[in-house]
Every structure is written in structure tokens, then in C-alpha cells.
Scaffold this motif. Structure first.
Motif, PDB file in Angstrom:
ATOM      1  N   VAL A  37       0.856  -1.332   0.014  1.00 25.74           N
ATOM      2  CA  VAL A  37      -0.128  -0.185   0.104  1.00 25.74           C
ATOM      3  C   VAL A  37       1.013   0.822  -0.224  1.00 25.74           C
ATOM      4  O   VAL A  37       1.481   1.519   0.633  1.00 25.74           O
ATOM      5  N   LEU A  38       1.414   1.873  -0.654  1.00 30.88           N
ATOM      6  CA  LEU A  38       1.786   3.393  -1.514  1.00 30.88           C
ATOM      7  C   LEU A  38       1.478   4.419  -1.004  1.00 30.88           C
ATOM      8  O   LEU A  38      -0.109   4.690  -1.809  1.00 30.88           O
ATOM      9  N   ASP A  39       1.194   4.990   0.229  1.00 33.40           N
ATOM     10  CA  ASP A  39      -0.227   6.115   0.273  1.00 33.40           C
ATOM     11  C   ASP A  39       0.476   6.984   1.477  1.00 33.40           C
ATOM     12  O   ASP A  39       1.544   6.590   1.642  1.00 33.40           O
ATOM     13  N   SER A  40      -0.375   7.125   1.833  1.00 33.76           N
ATOM     14  CA  SER A  40       0.017   8.145   3.114  1.00 33.76           C
ATOM     15  C   SER A  40       0.332   6.979   4.469  1.00 33.76           C
ATOM     16  O   SER A  40       0.610   7.871   5.592  1.00 33.76           O
ATOM     17  N   GLY A  41       0.424   6.713   4.511  1.00 40.04           N
ATOM     18  CA  GLY A  41       1.067   5.063   6.347  1.00 40.04           C
ATOM     19  C   GLY A  41      -0.767   4.801   7.257  1.00 40.04           C
ATOM     20  O   GLY A  41      -0.945   5.925   7.448  1.00 40.04           O
ATOM     21  N   ILE A  42      -0.474   3.716   6.585  1.00 48.10           N
ATOM     22  CA  ILE A  42      -1.722   2.899   7.114  1.00 48.10           C
ATOM     23  C   ILE A  42      -1.511   3.054   8.621  1.00 48.10           C
ATOM     24  O   ILE A  42      -0.107   3.655   9.376  1.00 48.10           O
ATOM     25  N   VAL A  43      -2.873   3.761   9.519  1.00 47.84           N
ATOM     26  CA  VAL A  43      -2.596   3.336  11.186  1.00 47.84           C
ATOM     27  C   VAL A  43      -2.840   1.785  12.008  1.00 47.84           C
ATOM     28  O   VAL A  43      -3.904   0.776  11.893  1.00 47.84           O
ATOM     29  N   GLU A  44      -1.327   1.198  12.389  1.00 48.53           N
ATOM     30  CA  GLU A  44      -1.045   0.024  11.374  1.00 48.53           C
ATOM     31  C   GLU A  44      -1.873   0.115  13.280  1.00 48.53           C
ATOM     32  O   GLU A  44      -2.322  -1.900  12.943  1.00 48.53           O
ATOM     33  N   ASN A  45      -1.589  -0.637  14.363  1.00 52.75           N
ATOM     34  CA  ASN A  45      -2.968  -0.627  15.611  1.00 52.75           C
ATOM     35  C   ASN A  45      -4.598  -0.651  15.207  1.00 52.75           C
ATOM     36  O   ASN A  45      -4.817  -0.744  16.477  1.00 52.75           O
ATOM     37  N   HIS A  46      -5.039   0.098  14.313  1.00 57.42           N
ATOM     38  CA  HIS A  46      -6.164   0.046  13.798  1.00 57.42           C
ATOM     39  C   HIS A  46      -6.415  -1.665  14.369  1.00 57.42           C
ATOM     40  O   HIS A  46      -5.551  -2.414  14.393  1.00 57.42           O
ATOM     41  N   GLU A  47      -8.271  -1.790  14.684  1.00 61.77           N
ATOM     42  CA  GLU A  47      -8.599  -3.814  14.856  1.00 61.77           C
ATOM     43  C   GLU A  47      -8.292  -4.308  13.395  1.00 61.77           C
ATOM     44  O   GLU A  47      -8.386  -5.612  13.719  1.00 61.77           O
ATOM     45  N   ASP A  48      -8.813  -3.492  12.755  1.00 62.00           N
ATOM     46  CA  ASP A  48      -8.455  -3.932  11.480  1.00 62.00           C
ATOM     47  C   ASP A  48      -7.283  -5.085  10.557  1.00 62.00           C
ATOM     48  O   ASP A  48      -7.300  -5.847  10.462  1.00 62.00           O
ATOM     49  N   PHE A  49      -6.844  -4.724  11.248  1.00 65.98           N
ATOM     50  CA  PHE A  49      -4.842  -5.159  11.226  1.00 65.98           C
ATOM     51  C   PHE A  49      -4.008  -5.673  11.831  1.00 65.98           C
ATOM     52  O   PHE A  49      -3.316  -5.526  11.708  1.00 65.98           O
ATOM     53  N   ALA A  50      -4.682  -5.668  12.313  1.00 72.30           N
ATOM     54  CA  ALA A  50      -3.880  -7.021  13.548  1.00 72.30           C
ATOM     55  C   ALA A  50      -3.560  -8.621  12.941  1.00 72.30           C
ATOM     56  O   ALA A  50      -4.753  -8.792  12.389  1.00 72.30           O
ATOM     57  N   GLY A  51      -2.449  -8.676  13.451  1.00 75.87           N
ATOM     58  CA  GLY A  51      -1.442  -9.476  12.443  1.00 75.87           C
ATOM     59  C   GLY A  51      -1.575  -8.955  11.394  1.00 75.87           C
ATOM     60  O   GLY A  51      -1.759 -10.263  10.224  1.00 75.87           O
ATOM     61  N   GLN A  52      -2.136  -7.831  10.312  1.00 68.69           N
ATOM     62  CA  GLN A  52      -2.271  -8.216   8.378  1.00 68.69           C
ATOM     63  C   GLN A  52      -1.019  -7.297   8.356  1.00 68.69           C
ATOM     64  O   GLN A  52      -0.573  -6.851   6.903  1.00 68.69           O
ATOM     65  N   ILE A  53      -0.106  -6.989   9.278  1.00 69.16           N
ATOM     66  CA  ILE A  53       0.840  -6.229   8.536  1.00 69.16           C
ATOM     67  C   ILE A  53       2.356  -6.754   8.890  1.00 69.16           C
ATOM     68  O   ILE A  53       2.373  -7.400   9.568  1.00 69.16           O
ATOM     69  N   ASP A  54       2.862  -6.734   7.589  1.00 75.48           N
ATOM     70  CA  ASP A  54       4.200  -7.116   7.401  1.00 75.48           C
ATOM     71  C   ASP A  54       5.110  -6.748   7.430  1.00 75.48           C
ATOM     72  O   ASP A  54       5.102  -5.503   6.550  1.00 75.48           O
ATOM     73  N   THR A  55       5.432  -6.329   8.744  1.00 75.91           N
ATOM     74  CA  THR A  55       6.250  -4.688   9.432  1.00 75.91           C
ATOM     75  C   THR A  55       7.645  -5.201   8.247  1.00 75.91           C
ATOM     76  O   THR A  55       8.003  -4.241   8.282  1.00 75.91           O
ATOM     77  N   ALA A  56       8.076  -6.913   7.776  1.00 75.92           N
ATOM     78  CA  ALA A  56       9.507  -7.191   7.390  1.00 75.92           C
ATOM     79  C   ALA A  56       9.545  -6.054   6.108  1.00 75.92           C
ATOM     80  O   ALA A  56      10.548  -5.717   5.078  1.00 75.92           O
ATOM     81  N   ALA A  57       8.532  -6.096   5.363  1.00 73.57           N
ATOM     82  CA  ALA A  57       7.985  -5.632   4.193  1.00 73.57           C
ATOM     83  C   ALA A  57       7.783  -4.184   3.930  1.00 73.57           C
ATOM     84  O   ALA A  57       7.236  -3.345   3.196  1.00 73.57           O
ATOM     85  N   SER A  58       7.600  -3.761   4.919  1.00 67.09           N
ATOM     86  CA  SER A  58       6.928  -2.109   5.012  1.00 67.09           C
ATOM     87  C   SER A  58       7.852  -1.126   5.382  1.00 67.09           C
ATOM     88  O   SER A  58       8.916  -1.476   5.899  1.00 67.09           O
ATOM     89  N   THR A  59       7.970   0.341   5.605  1.00 69.86           N
ATOM     90  CA  THR A  59       9.032   1.111   5.164  1.00 69.86           C
ATOM     91  C   THR A  59       8.502   2.607   5.157  1.00 69.86           C
ATOM     92  O   THR A  59       7.218   2.838   4.215  1.00 69.86           O
ATOM     93  N   SER A  60       8.932   3.386   5.296  1.00 67.59           N
ATOM     94  CA  SER A  60       8.341   4.969   4.879  1.00 67.59           C
ATOM     95  C   SER A  60       9.824   5.221   4.153  1.00 67.59           C
ATOM     96  O   SER A  60      10.577   5.360   4.230  1.00 67.59           O
ATOM     97  N   CYS A  61       9.017   6.371   2.942  1.00 65.05           N
ATOM     98  CA  CYS A  61      10.118   7.192   1.908  1.00 65.05           C
ATOM     99  C   CYS A  61      10.360   8.539   2.138  1.00 65.05           C
ATOM    100  O   CYS A  61      10.302   9.073   1.202  1.00 65.05           O
ATOM    101  N   ILE A  62       8.975   9.257   3.085  1.00 69.11           N
ATOM    102  CA  ILE A  62       8.885  10.685   2.768  1.00 69.11           C
ATOM    103  C   ILE A  62      10.084  11.063   3.694  1.00 69.11           C
ATOM    104  O   ILE A  62       9.852  12.829   3.961  1.00 69.11           O
ATOM    105  N   THR A  63      10.898  11.105   3.860  1.00 68.55           N
ATOM    106  CA  THR A  63      12.292  11.534   4.067  1.00 68.55           C
ATOM    107  C   THR A  63      13.415  11.432   2.911  1.00 68.55           C
ATOM    108  O   THR A  63      14.060  10.979   3.048  1.00 68.55           O
TER     109      THR A  63
END
Length: 656
Positions: free
Chosen positions: A156-182
Motif C-alpha cells: 500500500v503506497l500511500d499516506s501511512g497505515i494506522v497499524e494499530n487499528h483493529e482491522d489490521f491486527a496481524g495483517q501488517i508485514d512489517t519486514a516488507a514495510s517502510t517509510s520513504c517520506i524523508t
């Protein structure tokens, strides 16, 4: 040597980011030489400059420099050194943010602003209508009961998922996630990925809403008095790749995200945005050429690495096939140019080759589906520009509201092509989960082949928005499924030492008949009398001993063979059937059968034997495939299961 396209000098020194694209083809040595040249240019200017990130895979890199004439100075020095360039230019129309400033010059913090054409808010409407019209509700029922999906991650190339939302419990692949905004440099800081913790000024929690449509975990929950289906493919994982800050999506951010996706083998990315600061980029305009070219190259590289890029068509009520004016750009100065001529301009991302560009469909009160034509955020259109259509109007999905113990919960409505694109990304994830071997091109091909044009109303105003049709989630899990295959139907008159094709053969006395199956076969039957099961990923053999010794006249016999695939949904197309005819003869003096043709030692396949073997027939009830071999006298029944698996008689699919 072709003259490179170079942006004009600024009126004052400031810390600015530049894209530098080598002429193609290029190599790693030339790129390294071009990077080294930055320090020489900075020394000549007496102003600092720093290489931010280089991309050897496509011959481009980014630089931050303070000198107002850096682009011109660099191009001149490169020409003197014999380094061929395509373009050099700034990526923004303002200096970098304070926290991005690496060279100590003047910097700014852009003002937050409302992105044009973005809809949102709360409504009493059924926010699940989109899931229903594309068949995602039925698809999820099929997945739960009948289809095993391989793991799939959607970026999801976007504004940044709020990862602690209950819909995403166990859904975020943190190893494949990053920030590119700097400065477009990957950053593992989880707070930088989380928009709630870093930059709350986004016009809405865009990434969170988009991600919820793709793979929100909760299938059903209470929302404003009714239940809703929260996602297309809740079995998929999400890579949170942040490329938006203060609603700006600069080229260095997007290139970072695309490159990250490619290098982390993320097969599908959703890009519900337009690259800023230009709504439509002019590929030959000095202020825009370098930024456009570097994004184009990054997208091309990602596609070469088998990344399927799904993008939103955006929401300007514009014919993307005939763009003429733009009054939204540049977006970062606070002073967009009114009626800027942009004939020949390209939307980034929708104007890039190979991407899937998605239009926004709305449902009328009478149930008909048409283009969203709201005057404030109506879907862009274009016969050539639009690839596929999807629901994007009044869509309910995840939205961060504080819940118990600090956990985020809640939903909200939003409208836009940003909401349509993730419906397509979710369906692409279903296809990849069923066909893990598929390339990006194969996923794309199936998406378009299964799109349903019949559900969409033809435009009456000439504004073609349909592309290949409405994306179809149910088709993704029932059609073009991995097939069970009937390889051969054979007989042996010597206890299994040698085998001959049964179709058209004449047999006598005691014979053994077998059906050999492979592919996605999970179980099979031989004339309904014999059944065996496999694991759905190997081979399966069913054998049946019969005795024709009592026959006194020649008799035509029929054997019906069914190979059942992995998908038990009656609409699935993964089964195979074959009907084989042969002749049972009275036993002669020799007591030996007469093969239908000389044995060549090769096992014939089902198509060669029957002429009517099919993997496309409706799923049969086993009782209706029943044994046509009416004169067979069963002496013994032997089930041979190859590739392991418990032997059992499988229930009729009609009972499921």
C-alpha cells in the motif's frame, strides 16, 4: 549526443532535491562516475550538495543541493566529462522540509491542503455495496470453505497505515514495510510509517481506508446500525509503504516505494494517488522532465521485477485521453497556475505504460452502475486510459477512532478512485493466492478477462469509463482455477505389467482398469464404483479389477471418469471428466485380449483416448456419473493412491 533536458536556475539558493537521469542505456560504472561528479560540482559552486540515493537498476539518482543553479552546473560539468544525460531537474517547486535538510540551506514546511477531488465523511448508506456487486462476499464464503490461498502481500503506497487499528491486527508485514517520506530514503522507524504519529494533517486517513478495503481483517462488524464486509481479501498481508507527507507525493518518495516493492518481491502494489507537485506532467518540459522520467523508469523496473501496479484514475471529471488544462499545479506552492496548458501531459501514475488504471463506479437508486460524476470528485475517464472499473463511491472502511486500551477502531465513508483501486488490488491478491506461480502479466490478464462489462451502464455522454468492465472477485475464485487432469484411462491383461489405452480397445477375460490423474486433483471416481483421494498437488491412480470371462457375445462398455479439483464450489471450473468406450469380447481359445492398436509403450492421455475429456463441464453429482459398465463382474477392488492421502469415498459436491 542528444542535449539533456535541464531545469532552469532558481532566484535564490535553498536546499532542493534534484533527479538526475543518465541517458539510456547506462551501466553501473557510469552511474558511479556520475555520482562522484556531484562533489566536484559542489566544490566549483562553493555550495554543499549530497547524493541521496542511487538506482543502478535504471540509471537514475537523487541529489540534494543548495546552489540555485545546480541543475545547469551539473549538466555542463557532465558534458565536459563525457557523461551522457537524459535529464536533470528539481523534484519540487519549494525547498525541502526542515527535517529533510541535509545541506544546511534554506528549507520550508509545506502548508497542508485539501487534495482536489477527495470525498469522505459519514453517511447512512450501505458502505458494503461495492463488495456485493463485485462478488467479494460470495468469494469470501468460497475461500472459507473451498479454496486454500497461498500467502500474498499487497503493498500500500500511500499516506501511512494506522497499524494499530483493529482491522489490521496481524495483517501488517512489517519486514516488507517502510517509510520513504524523508528524501526518498527507506526508513525503518515504525512511527514514520504511522500517519497518526507522524503528520496528522493528511486530509483523511487515506492509507488506512485504502488498506481496509484490500485486506481488513474483520469480515463483519457493526457499523452505524448495520453490518458491513470490510475487505476483499482478508487472508492477504499488507506492506505499509509510506510515500505521502502533508498530501505531497514527490518523485523521490514514489521511486523509493516502487524500488522497495520490487526488491522485496511484493507482487501487487496499490497506488491511489497522483505524483505531485504536477497533476499532469509534461515529459519534455524542463521543470518536469526529470521527475517524470525517474518515476517512469522506477515503474518500468518494478514491472520487470513482476510487480503489478494498480493505480487510481483520479477525480477531476477529466478525459485522460485528451487532457488540455490543469489548474491544480503546482500543488506545493499554495499558488497553482490557473488554466495551465497540458496537452500531451501525463498523469503519474495513471499515464504510465503497463499500470492498471481504475475508474470509480457508483450505484444509482435503481441499482444500475455508472461512472461517479459528482461535480466535485467525479471519476476521470477515457477509452484508452481506463483499464478496469470498480466501486468507489460511499465506501465504508477502516478509520482510526480511539477504542479500548488505546486500540484504534472505527470506520468511515469515502468516495474517489482511491477507493476503487483497492477493490482491484484485493481481487488481484485473490488471483495470486490461487495461482502463486503467476507473473504480474498473468494476474493482469486474468483480471481483465474476468471483468464483467454487462454490469456497467454504457455512458450516454460519451465519457467512456468502463475499460474491460467491472472487476469480479467471485470469478477470481471460481473461474480459471488450477485444474485436475485425467492423464490416461488404461487396461492391463497381465496384472499390471503392461498397460494399453482403453478407448476403442477389445478386451477379454480378467482385466484391470485404471485412471491416472494429476494436477490439482483431490479425489476421483471410476464409473462411480471406485473412489480415491489425493492432496491436490500430485498424482492419483484409481484401479478396478473386472472379469468378462462369462460373456458369450461382444458388448460395448462405457467407463466414466471424474477428477475433482481443489475447489468444491459448484461454480468452480477445476474438475475434469472423461467417458471411455471399449468392447468386451467373449474369451477365445487364447484367452488373451486384443489391443486396439500395437502398444508403443507410451501412456496415452485422456484426450487421445476419449475425444470428449473436459475440464470445463459442470460439477457432476457422483450418483449421476454411475457405472455404465453393466455387465462387469467385480472380482476385486483395489485403490492405489499415489502421492499419499487417506482413501475415502468423497461426498457429492451437490451436498456441500
Amino acid at each position: 549526443m542528444a542535449t539533456p533536458i535541464v531545469s532552469e536556475a532558481w532566484s535564490e539558493d535553498a536546499s532542493r532535491n534534484y533527479a538526475i537521469n543518465l541517458a539510456q542505456p547506462s551501466d553501473a560504472d557510469t552511474l558511479k562516475q556520475a555520482e562522484t561528479l556531484v562533489a566536484q560540482v559542489a566544490q566549483n559552486e562553493g555550495k554543499p550538495a549530497k547524493v541521496l540515493k542511487a538506482y543502478a537498476s535504471f540509471g537514475s539518482f537523487f541529489v540534494q543541493a543548495e546552489s540555485k543553479s545546480f541543475a545547469k552546473d551539473y549538466a555542463q560539468t557532465a558534458a565536459q566529462q563525457g557523461i551522457k544525460l537524459h535529464s536533470v531537474g528539481d523534484t519540487r517547486q519549494v525547498p525541502v522540509r526542515d527535517d529533510e535538510n541535509l545541506v544546511g540551506g534554506k528549507s520550508t514546511t509545506p502548508k497542508a491542503h485539501e487534495t482536489p477531488g477527495s470525498g469522505g465523511g459519514i453517511s447512512g448508506r450501505d458502505g458494503a455495496w461495492g463488495m456485493k456487486v463485485i462478488g467479494a462476499d460470495k468469494a469470501k464464503e468460497t475461500i472459507a470453505k473451498d479454496v486454500k490461498l497461498s500467502p500474498v502481500t499487497v503493498g500500500v503506497l500511500d499516506s501511512g497505515i494506522v497499524e494499530n487499528h483493529e482491522d489490521f491486527a496481524g495483517q501488517i508485514d512489517t519486514a516488507a514495510s517502510t517509510s520513504c517520506i524523508t528524501n526518498g530514503i527507506p526508513d525503518s522507524d515504525p512511527d514514520k510509517r504511522n500517519q497518526l504519529k507522524y503528520d496528522i494533517k493528511d486530509y483523511m486517513y487515506h492509507a488506512t481506508h485504502v488498506a481496509g478495503i484490500i485486506a481488513g481483517k474483520n469480515l463483519k462488524k457493526s457499523g452505524l446500525g448495520f453490518t458491513y464486509e470490510s475487505s476483499v481479501d482478508p487472508q492477504a498481508k499488507l506492506a505499509n509503504i509510506r510515500v505521502v507527507y502533508h498530501n505531497e507525493i514527490y518523485p523521490e518518495y514514489v521511486v523509493c516505494g516502487l524500488d522497495w516493492s520490487a526488491d522485496h518481491d511484493i507482487p501487487i502494489v496499490n497506488a491511489s494517488f497522483s505524483v505531485t507537485p504536477w497533476a499532469y506532467w509534461m515529459p519534455d518540459e524542463p521543470s518536469q522532465a526529470a521527475g517524470y522520467e525517474v518515476v517512469r523508469r522506477a515503474a518500468e523496473y518494478a514491472q520487470r521485477r513482476n510487480v503489478l501496479i494498480i493505480v487510481s484514475a483520479m477525480n477531476d471529471n477529466t478525459d485522460l485521453d485528451n487532457v488540455t488544462e490543469d489548474s491544480y499545479s503546482p500543488s506545493d506552492t499554495g499558488n497553482p497556475i490557473p488554466n495551465r496548458p497540458v496537452k500531451g501531459g501525463k498523469s503519474l501514475m495513471g499515464g504510465l505504460p503497463g499500470v492498471i488504471t481504475v475508474s470509480n463506479v457508483q450505484q444509482n437508486a435503481d441499482g444500475t452502475l455508472v461512472r461517479c460524476d459528482n461535480p466535485n470528485y467525479g471519476s476521470n475517464y477515457g477509452k484508452k486510459a481506463i483499464t478496469i472499473a470498480a466501486p468507489g463511491t460511499y465506501i465504508e472502511s477502516a478509520y482510526p477512532l480511539f477504542g479500548q486500551a488505546g486500540t484504534m477502531a472505527g470506520t468511515a465513508y469515502a468516495t474517489g478512485t482511491s477507493m476503487a483501486a483497492p477493490h482491484v488490488a484485493g481481487v488481484a491478491a485473490l488471483i495470486k493466492g490461487i495461482h502463486p506461480e503467476y507473473t504480474a502479466d498473468q494476474i493482469r490478464e486474468q483480471l481483465l478477462a474476468q471483468a464483467d462489462m454487462s454490469k456497467l451502464q454504457a455512458p450516454t455522454d460519451g465519457k467512456e469509463y468502463r475499460g474491460a468492465g467491472l472487476v469480479d472477485a467471485y470469478a477470481a475464485v471460481t473461474r480459471n482455477q488450477p485444474k485436475a487432469v485425467i492423464d490416461a484411462v488404461e487396461y492391463s491383461a497381465d496384472g499390471g505389467a503392461t498397460w494399453h489405452g482403453l478407448s476403442g480397445a477389445s478386451v477379454r477375460g480378467k482385466v484391470r482398469i485404471r485412471a491416472v490423474m494429476s494436477g490439482a486433483v483431490t479425489s476421483g471416481t471410476l464409473s462411480g464404483a471406485v473412489s480415491a483421494s489425493g492432496k491436490g498437488n500430485g498424482s492419483l491412480t484409481i484401479q478396478h479389477d473386472v472379469d468378462f470371462s462369462e460373456l458369450t457375445t461382444s458388448t460395448k462398455q462405457h467407463v466414466a471418469v471424474t477428477a475433482l479439483g481443489r475447489n468444491n464450489n459448484p461454480d468452480a471450473d477445476d474438475d475434469a471428466t472423461a467417458s471411455v468406450t471399449f468392447t468386451a469380447e467373449p474369451t477365445g481359445d487364447s484367452g488373451q485380449p486384443t489391443p486396439n492398436k500395437p502398444d508403443d509403450g507410451k501412456r496415452p492421455n485422456a484426450n487421445e483416448q476419449t475425444g470428449d475429456a473436459s475440464a470445463q463441464q459442470p460439477k457432476p453429482e457422483l450418483s449421476k456419473t454411475g457405472a455404465d459398465v453393466s455387465v462387469m463382474i467385480a472380482v476385486s477392488v483395489m485403490l492405489a493412491v499415489v502421492a499419499a492421502g487417506a482413501m475415502h469415498v468423497r461426498r457429492m459436491k451437490a451436498d456441500r
